[in-house]
Motif scaffolding. Sequence first.
Motif, PDB file in Angstrom:
ATOM      1  N   ASP A  63      43.888 -11.194  -6.375  1.00  0.00           N
ATOM      2  CA  ASP A  63      42.897 -11.459  -7.422  1.00  0.00           C
ATOM      3  C   ASP A  63      42.908 -12.902  -7.914  1.00  0.00           C
ATOM      4  OD1 ASP A  63      40.725 -10.413  -8.793  1.00  0.00           O
ATOM      5  OD2 ASP A  63      41.884 -10.040 -10.607  1.00  0.00           O
ATOM      6  N   SER A  64      43.385 -13.825  -7.085  1.00  0.00           N
ATOM      7  CA  SER A  64      43.413 -15.222  -7.498  1.00  0.00           C
ATOM      8  C   SER A  64      42.515 -16.105  -6.636  1.00  0.00           C
ATOM      9  CB  SER A  64      44.846 -15.769  -7.459  1.00  0.00           C
ATOM     10  OG  SER A  64      45.360 -15.707  -6.144  1.00  0.00           O
ATOM     11  N   ASN A 103      36.899 -10.594  -3.780  1.00  0.00           N
ATOM     12  CA  ASN A 103      38.194 -11.133  -4.176  1.00  0.00           C
ATOM     13  C   ASN A 103      39.293 -10.565  -3.282  1.00  0.00           C
ATOM     14  OD1 ASN A 103      37.970  -8.539  -5.234  1.00  0.00           O
ATOM     15  ND2 ASN A 103      39.325  -8.966  -6.938  1.00  0.00           N
ATOM     16  N   ASP A 151      36.085  -2.602  -6.201  1.00  0.00           N
ATOM     17  CA  ASP A 151      37.524  -2.838  -6.133  1.00  0.00           C
ATOM     18  C   ASP A 151      38.190  -1.510  -6.458  1.00  0.00           C
ATOM     19  OD1 ASP A 151      40.206  -3.415  -6.615  1.00  0.00           O
ATOM     20  OD2 ASP A 151      39.781  -5.407  -7.387  1.00  0.00           O
ATOM     21  N   THR A 173      41.183  -1.295  -9.164  1.00  0.00           N
ATOM     22  CA  THR A 173      40.908  -1.377 -10.599  1.00  0.00           C
ATOM     23  C   THR A 173      39.686  -0.553 -11.027  1.00  0.00           C
ATOM     24  OG1 THR A 173      39.501  -3.330 -10.298  1.00  0.00           O
ATOM     25  CG2 THR A 173      41.857  -3.704 -10.642  1.00  0.00           C
ATOM     26  N   LYS A 182      43.347  -9.321  -2.637  1.00  0.00           N
ATOM     27  CA  LYS A 182      44.154  -8.359  -3.374  1.00  0.00           C
ATOM     28  C   LYS A 182      44.974  -9.000  -4.484  1.00  0.00           C
ATOM     29  CE  LYS A 182      44.421  -4.732   0.116  1.00  0.00           C
ATOM     30  NZ  LYS A 182      45.297  -3.884   0.938  1.00  0.00           N
TER      31      LYS A 182
END
Length: 271
Positions: A194-195, A190, A138, A141, A192
Amino acid sequence: GGFLTPKPFINLKNKSMSGGVFSDDGSRFYFAAGYKDIRGKIYSSLYVSKFLNGNWSEPEKLDNRINLKNSFSTQPAIGKCYDKNFDVIYFVSDRPGGLGGSDIWYTIYDKIKGRYKEPVNAGSYVNTPENEITPRIDNTTKALYFSSDGHFGFGGYDIFKTFGELINWIPPKNIGKPLNSSFDDLWYTNFKNDSSGFIVSNRSENPEMQIPHCCFYVFEYKIVNKKTIEITDTIFETDENFYDKLTQNKETNEDIKQNSSRTVVKLHIKN
């Protein structure tokens, strides 16, 4: 709300292909291709196809430092580097020099010269004497997600998460249940926001499995009641006696700010 019928993208005759990933600018597509012999030994190499003049080029096999003879190289993932002219190509290999089994390695790609550097092992925080596979980066992050049957988990391959780059990582953390199970859980992805995202697993929850755990399926997950942490106060630095001074009111905040050595932040959780 659904998926279109898949169409062929790149085809290498007589070879099984897997693990495709695009570079951030969309100009290169990396993937693995190979075969398994009658004894079950895997022979797999990394390839790249380039987007030139509106078309994808014929796949090129990466050089023999990356595709080492008598070892497999597979499952590429692309990360950013300290220099925007470099990309980091992480991949999985059983090449000599690792910690055991299959390890995560990386090579740095020089976009200007079009060259790849000598592969380097991602280190002992990530790799174990067992097997580490299916890396994904990712780049927002700087998180590395991967699956391992060597780090402590719930059984089989579990998905782990760490932060860093190249050989510098913090100790990985198991991302926990329900994404991990007592069976093999791989290929964490995941979106973008992140849910939500996807994993691949041979867990038995799929009702179509006539023989439990025989096969791998794609599962979708969603994160509910997500909370974010927001920094709402001023960040300042202080010395090692900060807490004593603060509780005993021996110095004002301005005095503390002038004698700095550690970062102190105030965090608030938002529902």
